[in-house]
Scaffold this motif. Structure first.
Motif, PDB file in Angstrom:
ATOM      1  N   ALA A 159      21.527  13.380  -7.514  1.00 38.17           N
ATOM      2  CA  ALA A 159      21.372  12.166  -6.713  1.00 38.17           C
ATOM      3  C   ALA A 159      20.258  11.286  -7.288  1.00 38.17           C
ATOM      4  O   ALA A 159      20.399  10.061  -7.378  1.00 38.17           O
ATOM      5  CB  ALA A 159      21.074  12.541  -5.259  1.00 38.17           C
ATOM      6  N   ILE A 168      18.554   7.875  -2.366  1.00 38.39           N
ATOM      7  CA  ILE A 168      18.814   9.233  -2.861  1.00 38.39           C
ATOM      8  C   ILE A 168      19.623  10.021  -1.826  1.00 38.39           C
ATOM      9  O   ILE A 168      20.574  10.727  -2.162  1.00 38.39           O
ATOM     10  CB  ILE A 168      17.482   9.933  -3.230  1.00 38.39           C
ATOM     11  CG1 ILE A 168      16.858   9.225  -4.440  1.00 38.39           C
ATOM     12  CG2 ILE A 168      17.681  11.420  -3.513  1.00 38.39           C
ATOM     13  CD1 ILE A 168      15.415   9.601  -4.742  1.00 38.39           C
ATOM     14  N   LYS A 204      23.318   9.304  -1.870  1.00 43.30           N
ATOM     15  CA  LYS A 204      24.065   9.975  -2.952  1.00 43.30           C
ATOM     16  C   LYS A 204      24.337  11.437  -2.642  1.00 43.30           C
ATOM     17  O   LYS A 204      25.235  12.039  -3.225  1.00 43.30           O
ATOM     18  CB  LYS A 204      23.277   9.885  -4.269  1.00 43.30           C
ATOM     19  CG  LYS A 204      23.064   8.502  -4.791  1.00 43.30           C
ATOM     20  CD  LYS A 204      24.332   7.922  -5.390  1.00 43.30           C
ATOM     21  CE  LYS A 204      24.078   6.516  -5.903  1.00 43.30           C
ATOM     22  NZ  LYS A 204      25.320   5.716  -5.988  1.00 43.30           N
ATOM     23  N   ILE A 205      23.511  12.017  -1.788  1.00 40.06           N
ATOM     24  CA  ILE A 205      23.724  13.433  -1.436  1.00 40.06           C
ATOM     25  C   ILE A 205      24.881  13.529  -0.449  1.00 40.06           C
ATOM     26  O   ILE A 205      25.752  14.375  -0.579  1.00 40.06           O
ATOM     27  CB  ILE A 205      22.438  14.049  -0.847  1.00 40.06           C
ATOM     28  CG1 ILE A 205      21.412  14.223  -1.978  1.00 40.06           C
ATOM     29  CG2 ILE A 205      22.724  15.398  -0.186  1.00 40.06           C
ATOM     30  CD1 ILE A 205      20.019  14.550  -1.526  1.00 40.06           C
TER      31      ILE A 205
END
Ligand code: IPM
Ligand code: MG
Length: 358
Positions: A323, A354, A357-358
């Motif tokens: 990420a 971030i 993106k996870i």
């Protein structure tokens, strides 16, 4: 599985970067089915302000009751370098390392592909890639030897710091380093000053004995001054680098800078028993504290190390690292990484990107 995490938010930018890392942890937990219980632990300058000492009674016990410790940063000019040990934030850091037996400090320094242009070295050097791991001995040597100050007859006041290493201390950090080299590219450089120091000559003899045992690892000795030079000349030659406490302190700051920013690099401090302690290698940066300017990536990557080394959850660790790389590849930068004229995002936004993106 529920994991209990001690949070030492600390001073300066510590609280804000820890907050972002905690939110990343929760996002990973949601995705992979883990839950967390957090326990706040007071330590550092904020503890001096609150209770009069940087390392309040019970700090180590509170941490020991947890599965892992996440630390932001401690210290700042506000607390100066007091002559009273318990009024210095750094004392707390050394005490927790000692009390939790955290003798192995892992400091990876990798040039992330998206940030190749942030590397201050020659383009050809950056293109060869940088991916090394400094294994710093953390509970011995000059950091923990006897300190003295006394008057001399004719030279005024004198001070002394003793540097000592035992075979046992060298062997256990050496084994960690050889084991890590086996999991990486199979190379180990041991850094010492054996041309001058007796501790280094003992260090070297123990490492040589281990090198015979770990014959599959390609081993070399490097003198510390040469190591400092090689790190800027050709850092791509290094895989795992093992060294004593103070050399590791210095070389790991140097290694962090060649990857573009000290705001990117995580660390893990581990011993033979849980909990391990995870922290960014940067300090408390009081000049930018509380302004949403700090880069939370080093702390977020420290959480990835926590998943990998304390919980043996490599998939979760990779999810975080992936990420971070994805966000950097898209061009998002915090102020420390932005080039002149380039737009930067704040601490909270970087954390949010971030997590998305996870
Ligand atoms: C580090 C820091 C500490 C150290 C200081 C703050 C005591 O520089 O973790 O590298 O020297 O170990
Ligand atoms: Mg340091």
């Amino acid at each position: 599985m529920n994991y209990k995490i001690a949070l030492i938010r600390g001073d300066g930018i510590g609280p804000e970067v820890v907050d972002e890392a905690v939110k990343v942890m929760l996002a990973v937990g949601e995705k992979f089915g883990h839950s967390f219980t957090f326990e706040d632990v007071l330590m550092g300058g904020c503890a001096i302000d609150a209770v009069g000492k940087s390392y309040p009674e019970g700090t180590a016990e509170k941490c020991r009751a947890c599965d892992a410790v996440l630390l932001g940063a401690v210290g700042g000019p506000k607390w100066g370098h007091s002559s009273e040990a318990d009024k210095r934030p750094e004392t707390a850091l050394l005490s927790i390392r000692r009390d939790l037996g955290l003798y192995a400090n892992l400091r990876p320094a990798a040039l992330r592909p998206a940030l190749a242009e942030a590397c201050p070295l020659k383009k050809e050097t950056a293109e060869r890639g940088i991916d090394l791991m400094i294994v710093r001995e953390l509970t011995g040597g000059i950091y923990f030897g006897r300190r003295e100050r006394y008057q001399t007859q004719d030279r005024g006041e004198e001070a002394a710091d003793r540097m000592a290493y035992s075979q046992m201390e060298i062997e256990r950090i050496g084994r960690r380093a050889f084991e890590l080299a086996r999991l990486r590219r199979g190379k180990l450089a041991s850094v010492d000053k054996a041309n001058v120091l007796e501790t280094s000559r003992l260090w070297r003899s123990v490492m040589h004995r281990l090198a015979e045992e770990y014959a599959d690892v390609q081993y070399e000795d490097v003198l510390v001054d040469n190591a400092a030079m090689q790190l800027v000349r050709d850092p791509g030659q290094f895989d795992v680098v093992v060294t004593e406490n103070m050399f590791g302190d210095i070389l790991s700051d140097e290694a962090s800078m060649i990857t573009g920013s000290i705001g990117l690099l995580p660390s893990a401090s581990i011993g033979d028993q849980a909990p391990g302690l995870y922290e960014p290698i940067h300090g408390s940066a009081p000049d930018i504290a509380g302004q949403d300017k700090a880069n939370p990536i080093a702390t977020i990557l420290s959480v990835a190390m926590m998943f990998r080394y304390s919980f043996r959850l490599a998939g979760e660790a990779q999810a975080i690292e992936g990420a971070v790389d994805a966000v950097l590849t898209e061009g998002w930068r915090t102020a420390d990484l932005a080039r002149p004229g380039e737009a930067a995002v704040g601490t909270a936004r970087m954390g949010e990107l971030i997590r998305e993106k996870i």
